[in-house]
Write a protein that holds these residues in place. Structure first.
Motif, PDB file in Angstrom:
ATOM      1  N   GLU A  68       4.290  -4.222  40.454  1.00 17.80           N
ATOM      2  CA  GLU A  68       4.917  -3.795  39.204  1.00 17.80           C
ATOM      3  C   GLU A  68       5.566  -2.418  39.345  1.00 17.80           C
ATOM      4  O   GLU A  68       5.068  -1.548  40.056  1.00 17.80           O
ATOM      5  N   PRO A 124       6.146  -7.430  21.996  1.00 22.24           N
ATOM      6  CA  PRO A 124       7.440  -7.754  22.598  1.00 22.24           C
ATOM      7  C   PRO A 124       8.463  -6.633  22.508  1.00 22.24           C
ATOM      8  O   PRO A 124       9.468  -6.667  23.197  1.00 22.24           O
ATOM      9  N   LEU A 146       6.364   0.138  29.891  1.00 25.24           N
ATOM     10  CA  LEU A 146       7.388  -0.866  30.170  1.00 25.24           C
ATOM     11  C   LEU A 146       7.143  -1.338  31.595  1.00 25.24           C
ATOM     12  O   LEU A 146       7.130  -0.531  32.523  1.00 25.24           O
ATOM     13  N   ARG A 160      14.723  -6.698  31.704  1.00 18.59           N
ATOM     14  CA  ARG A 160      13.747  -7.245  32.647  1.00 18.59           C
ATOM     15  C   ARG A 160      12.339  -6.706  32.392  1.00 18.59           C
ATOM     16  O   ARG A 160      11.397  -7.055  33.112  1.00 18.59           O
ATOM     17  N   SER A 161      12.191  -5.853  31.399  1.00 24.32           N
ATOM     18  CA  SER A 161      10.902  -5.198  31.139  1.00 24.32           C
ATOM     19  C   SER A 161      10.111  -5.899  30.043  1.00 24.32           C
ATOM     20  O   SER A 161      10.686  -6.455  29.105  1.00 24.32           O
ATOM     21  N   THR A 162       8.808  -5.855  30.180  1.00 28.29           N
ATOM     22  CA  THR A 162       7.920  -6.302  29.108  1.00 28.29           C
ATOM     23  C   THR A 162       7.079  -5.121  28.640  1.00 28.29           C
ATOM     24  O   THR A 162       6.778  -4.205  29.415  1.00 28.29           O
ATOM     25  N   ARG A 165       3.741  -3.365  27.372  1.00 27.36           N
ATOM     26  CA  ARG A 165       2.299  -3.524  27.501  1.00 27.36           C
ATOM     27  C   ARG A 165       1.614  -2.326  26.844  1.00 27.36           C
ATOM     28  O   ARG A 165       1.896  -1.182  27.181  1.00 27.36           O
ATOM     29  N   ARG A 217       8.268  -6.646  36.742  1.00 21.35           N
ATOM     30  CA  ARG A 217       7.597  -7.345  37.847  1.00 21.35           C
ATOM     31  C   ARG A 217       8.377  -7.180  39.147  1.00 21.35           C
ATOM     32  O   ARG A 217       9.592  -6.969  39.143  1.00 21.35           O
ATOM     33  N   ASN A 276      -0.404  -6.891  24.023  1.00 24.85           N
ATOM     34  CA  ASN A 276       0.997  -6.755  24.349  1.00 24.85           C
ATOM     35  C   ASN A 276       1.855  -6.903  23.103  1.00 24.85           C
ATOM     36  O   ASN A 276       1.504  -7.590  22.152  1.00 24.85           O
TER      37      ASN A 276
END
Length: 234
Positions: free
Chosen positions: A55, A4, A111, A34-36, A38, A114, A2
């Motif tokens: 997701e 950032p 992106l 709100r996204s991470t 990956r 959750r 991952n």
């Protein structure tokens, strides 16, 4: 592994996506916050049929292969989710399990939002409801077009249309040629079209003789969009 943040190219892909780019700046910023990020390797399983949905995903680089397994146990590719496209919201809306398998096709950057954050976004931004409704209307229209093509067009026309779509989504211009960046085996193309690999191979060779495409070991190159369009139109 991952990361950032997105690269500049990946961020531009998300920002310029045909659906995402039409959202208000406030909503775009809220979704990104709100996204991470990956990053996943080729073939990585993202979700499987029957799995609970948790997701909502946007593709920033690479592609996602959506597939299912037939009654005979054969893997069937339904579509490839291209960069700039978001998916996974339907199961988050109706609360039912995933209906298909999803795997990374090539090195892929996603992106990921959750489910709790997705629900919060819906509550805080009514615009998102309308935007997702428009998105799903577009998906439904595309599905009807695919069903119509399957029932009305010969394989050559359907293959030509598919190559034009791939050239638009994954095309890399090289002079007058367009190299399709998505690496697809002829079996993959056959699955998308509901045909046998042998028949797709025959049609591709016919396209090559007509000067519409060039077949390379791992790629297809569009030599003439005009000739493909003529084939697609019958």
């Amino acid at each position: 592994m991952n990361s950032p943040i997105l690269t500049i190219a990946e961020r531009n892909t998300i920002e310029s996506g045909p659906w995402f780019s039409k959202l208000s700046p406030v909503l775009r910023s809220a979704i990104l916050s709100r996204s991470t990020v990956r990053r996943v390797p080729d073939g990585a399983m993202l979700s499987s049929r029957g799995q609970p949905a948790d997701e909502w995903i946007g593709v920033a680089r690479g592609a996602v292969r959506v597939s299912s397994v037939s009654l005979s146990g054969k893997q069937i590719t339904l579509t490839y989710v291209e960069p700039g496209t978001w998916f996974g919201d339907i199961a988050l809306f109706d609360g039912l399990p995933r209906t298909h398998d999803a795997n990374a096709h090539g090195e892929t950057t996603l992106l990921v939002v959750r489910k709790p954050d997705f629900k919060d976004l819906l509550q805080q931004h009514s615009e998102l409801y309308e935007a997702l409704l428009r998105l799903n209307c577009r998906r439904l229209r595309l599905m009807f077009n695919v069903v119509e093509d399957l029932n009305t067009l010969p394989l050559a026309a359907r293959l030509a249309k598919q190559l034009l779509l791939l050239a638009r989504s994954y095309g890399i211009s090289q002079g007058e040629e367009i190299r399709i960046g998505l690496q697809l085996a002829q079996e993959d193309l056959a699955q998308l079209l509901g045909a046998s690999r042998q028949r797709v191979n025959q049609e591709l060779k016919s396209f090559e003789r007509e000067g519409a495409v060039r077949i390379e070991p791992t790629r297809l190159v569009v030599l003439s969009k005009e000739k493909l369009m003529a084939i697609a139109e019958g």
